[in-house]
Structures are given as structure tokens and as C-alpha cells.
Motif scaffolding. Sequence first.
Motif, short mmCIF file in Angstrom:
data_model
loop_
_atom_site.label_atom_id
_atom_site.label_comp_id
_atom_site.label_asym_id
_atom_site.label_seq_id
_atom_site.Cartn_x
_atom_site.Cartn_y
_atom_site.Cartn_z
N ARG A 277 0.82 -1.20 0.00
CA ARG A 277 0.00 0.00 0.00
C ARG A 277 0.87 1.27 0.00
NH1 ARG A 277 -1.85 -3.53 3.25
NH2 ARG A 277 -1.41 -2.51 5.23
N ASN A 278 1.84 1.25 -0.91
CA ASN A 278 2.76 2.36 -1.04
C ASN A 278 3.08 2.52 -2.52
OD1 ASN A 278 4.97 4.09 -1.15
ND2 ASN A 278 5.89 3.25 0.70
N PRO A 279 2.80 3.68 -3.11
CA PRO A 279 3.04 3.86 -4.54
C PRO A 279 4.51 3.86 -4.94
CG PRO A 279 2.30 5.91 -3.57
CD PRO A 279 2.19 4.86 -2.50
N LEU A 280 5.42 3.94 -3.97
CA LEU A 280 6.85 3.93 -4.27
C LEU A 280 7.48 2.56 -4.09
CD1 LEU A 280 7.89 7.28 -2.57
CD2 LEU A 280 7.42 6.85 -4.98
N ALA A 281 6.71 1.57 -3.69
CA ALA A 281 7.25 0.23 -3.42
C ALA A 281 7.66 -0.45 -4.73
CB ALA A 281 6.23 -0.61 -2.69
N GLU A 282 8.69 -1.29 -4.63
CA GLU A 282 9.16 -2.10 -5.75
C GLU A 282 9.80 -3.35 -5.16
OE1 GLU A 282 12.69 -2.29 -6.64
OE2 GLU A 282 13.32 -1.04 -4.98
N PRO A 283 10.03 -4.41 -5.96
CA PRO A 283 10.53 -5.67 -5.40
C PRO A 283 11.86 -5.55 -4.67
CG PRO A 283 9.68 -6.04 -7.60
CD PRO A 283 9.66 -4.55 -7.37
N GLY A 284 12.68 -4.58 -5.02
CA GLY A 284 13.96 -4.42 -4.35
C GLY A 284 13.84 -3.98 -2.91
N ILE A 285 12.70 -3.42 -2.53
CA ILE A 285 12.53 -2.94 -1.16
C ILE A 285 12.53 -4.09 -0.15
CG2 ILE A 285 10.02 -2.92 -0.91
CD1 ILE A 285 10.39 -0.01 0.16
N LEU A 286 12.25 -5.29 -0.60
CA LEU A 286 12.26 -6.46 0.28
C LEU A 286 13.56 -7.26 0.16
CD1 LEU A 286 8.58 -7.69 -0.01
CD2 LEU A 286 9.61 -6.21 1.71
N GLY A 287 14.53 -6.75 -0.58
CA GLY A 287 15.83 -7.40 -0.66
C GLY A 287 15.97 -8.42 -1.77
N VAL A 288 14.94 -8.61 -2.57
CA VAL A 288 14.98 -9.63 -3.61
C VAL A 288 15.97 -9.27 -4.70
CG1 VAL A 288 13.59 -10.86 -5.32
CG2 VAL A 288 12.62 -10.31 -3.11
N THR A 289 16.00 -8.02 -5.10
CA THR A 289 16.91 -7.58 -6.16
C THR A 289 18.36 -7.70 -5.72
OG1 THR A 289 15.20 -6.03 -6.83
CG2 THR A 289 17.38 -5.69 -7.74
N GLY A 290 18.63 -7.30 -4.49
CA GLY A 290 20.00 -7.41 -3.97
C GLY A 290 20.45 -8.85 -3.87
N GLY A 291 19.55 -9.74 -3.45
CA GLY A 291 19.89 -11.17 -3.37
C GLY A 291 20.18 -11.76 -4.74
N ALA A 292 19.40 -11.35 -5.73
CA ALA A 292 19.65 -11.83 -7.10
C ALA A 292 21.00 -11.34 -7.60
CB ALA A 292 18.53 -11.36 -8.02
N ALA A 293 21.35 -10.09 -7.28
CA ALA A 293 22.64 -9.56 -7.70
C ALA A 293 23.79 -10.32 -7.05
CB ALA A 293 22.73 -8.07 -7.36
N VAL A 294 23.67 -10.64 -5.76
CA VAL A 294 24.72 -11.40 -5.08
C VAL A 294 24.88 -12.78 -5.71
CG1 VAL A 294 25.31 -12.57 -2.92
CG2 VAL A 294 24.65 -10.21 -2.89
N GLY A 295 23.77 -13.44 -6.01
CA GLY A 295 23.84 -14.77 -6.62
C GLY A 295 24.52 -14.73 -7.97
N ALA A 296 24.18 -13.74 -8.78
CA ALA A 296 24.79 -13.64 -10.11
C ALA A 296 26.27 -13.26 -10.02
CB ALA A 296 24.03 -12.61 -10.95
N VAL A 297 26.59 -12.33 -9.13
CA VAL A 297 27.99 -11.92 -8.99
C VAL A 297 28.83 -13.07 -8.44
CG1 VAL A 297 29.54 -10.35 -7.73
CG2 VAL A 297 27.49 -9.46 -8.83
N ALA A 298 28.25 -13.89 -7.58
CA ALA A 298 28.98 -15.06 -7.07
C ALA A 298 29.31 -16.03 -8.21
CB ALA A 298 28.17 -15.76 -5.99
N ILE A 299 28.40 -16.18 -9.16
CA ILE A 299 28.66 -17.04 -10.32
C ILE A 299 29.77 -16.43 -11.17
CG2 ILE A 299 27.67 -18.00 -12.43
CD1 ILE A 299 26.70 -19.41 -9.91
N PHE A 300 29.72 -15.11 -11.37
CA PHE A 300 30.80 -14.42 -12.09
C PHE A 300 32.12 -14.59 -11.35
CE2 PHE A 300 28.10 -11.39 -14.65
CZ PHE A 300 28.75 -11.58 -15.84
N TYR A 301 32.10 -14.34 -10.05
CA TYR A 301 33.32 -14.32 -9.24
C TYR A 301 34.01 -15.68 -9.22
CZ TYR A 301 36.37 -13.64 -5.21
OH TYR A 301 37.45 -13.56 -4.38
N THR A 302 33.25 -16.75 -9.14
CA THR A 302 33.85 -18.09 -9.10
C THR A 302 34.32 -18.56 -10.46
OG1 THR A 302 31.66 -19.10 -9.35
CG2 THR A 302 32.48 -18.79 -7.10
N GLY A 303 33.96 -17.85 -11.51
CA GLY A 303 34.39 -18.24 -12.85
C GLY A 303 33.45 -19.23 -13.52
#
Length: 189
Positions: free
Chosen positions: A33-59
Motif C-alpha cells: 500500500r505504497n506507490p513507491l514500493a518495488e521488489p527491491g525494497i524487500l531485498g529480492v533484487t540485492g539477493g539476485a545480484a549477489v547470486g549472479a555476482v557469485a557465479i561471475f566471481y567463481t568463474g
Amino acid sequence: FILWDIRLPRALLGLLVGATLGLAGAAMQGFLRNPLAEPGILGVTGGAAVGAVAIFYTGLATALPMLLPVGGILGAFISVMLLYLFAGTLASVQTLILAGVAINVLAFSGTSLMLNLVKDPYAVLDIVFWQMGSLADRSLGHVFLILSFVLVGWGLLLWDGRALEALSLGESTASSLGISLRALRVRII
């Protein structure tokens, strides 16, 4: 070749991802119930970025390029599990947002740590370029990889359209209309 193997996969991915982000954003705005809310506000976007960067980082992204989106999906899933671990399934909207902000801070600090520890400067450029939303070097395999997740997500969110409309009137009104707020919360998140 240019149309079918280069342009079409990029256009389809852009369309699918854009429509999914729009639908997810609208669902989060109705749920929180907030017009400024988006999926990243619950940490989902940041978690996806960490998962992808971990795949990059490990080669692993070099050896198996299809693991990159899988790493992002797993990172997002882990962040949702952390959200429920931190806030609980019966938490208020404010508690969910605060737990999401904490997860975002943890995720972005993990991403920054991995970016600083990468030895190859070209790998850092690849990671940053990918995080900016690049559709370069995408094929129809990538489209088929996300298609099942996208369709299931669309179905769940569209199924809950009426519940989200009722929720816009308040939690007590939605509950009086027979909507299970706990089940709705799990499906939306």
C-alpha cells in the motif's frame, strides 16, 4: 541470422523482463500500500545480484554461461527465505520493509566485497555491465530458461488481483472479505 539469432532473443527478453518487473512492482505497491514500493525494497533484487555476482566471481559464468541466471534466481530465493527468517510470516508491513532493507544492505555489501576481490579488471567491467541490465550475448536458450518462471509468476500475481484490490481497502476489510492475508503474503513475496 541477425533477426532470429540476435535481435529476436534480445527483444523477447526485454519484453518478458520489463513486463514481469512492471507486474511485480504493481503487486508490491498493492501489497505494501505504497506507490513507491518495488521488489527491491524487500531485498529480492540485492539477493539476485549477489547470486549472479557469485557465479561471475567463481568463474562458473565462463564455463557454463547458463548458470548466471540460475545464480540470480537462487540468490533471489535465498533473500526471500532470509526475509521470512528475519521478519517471520506474520510480520507487519513495516517489519517486512525493515527486514528487506537489512537484506539489501547485506546483499550489496557482499556484492561490493566480491567486486573488490576480483583479480581481473575486465571481469569487474563484465559484472557491472551485466548488473546494468545488458541483453548482450543472449540467445533463445535464455528466453526458454526464464519463460517457465515468468509464466508461473504472472499466473500467481494475476490470480491474486482481486485480493490485492481488497487489500487496498485495508487488512481488516480484506480479512472480512475472506482473504487469507498470510497466504496472500507468501504468494506475493
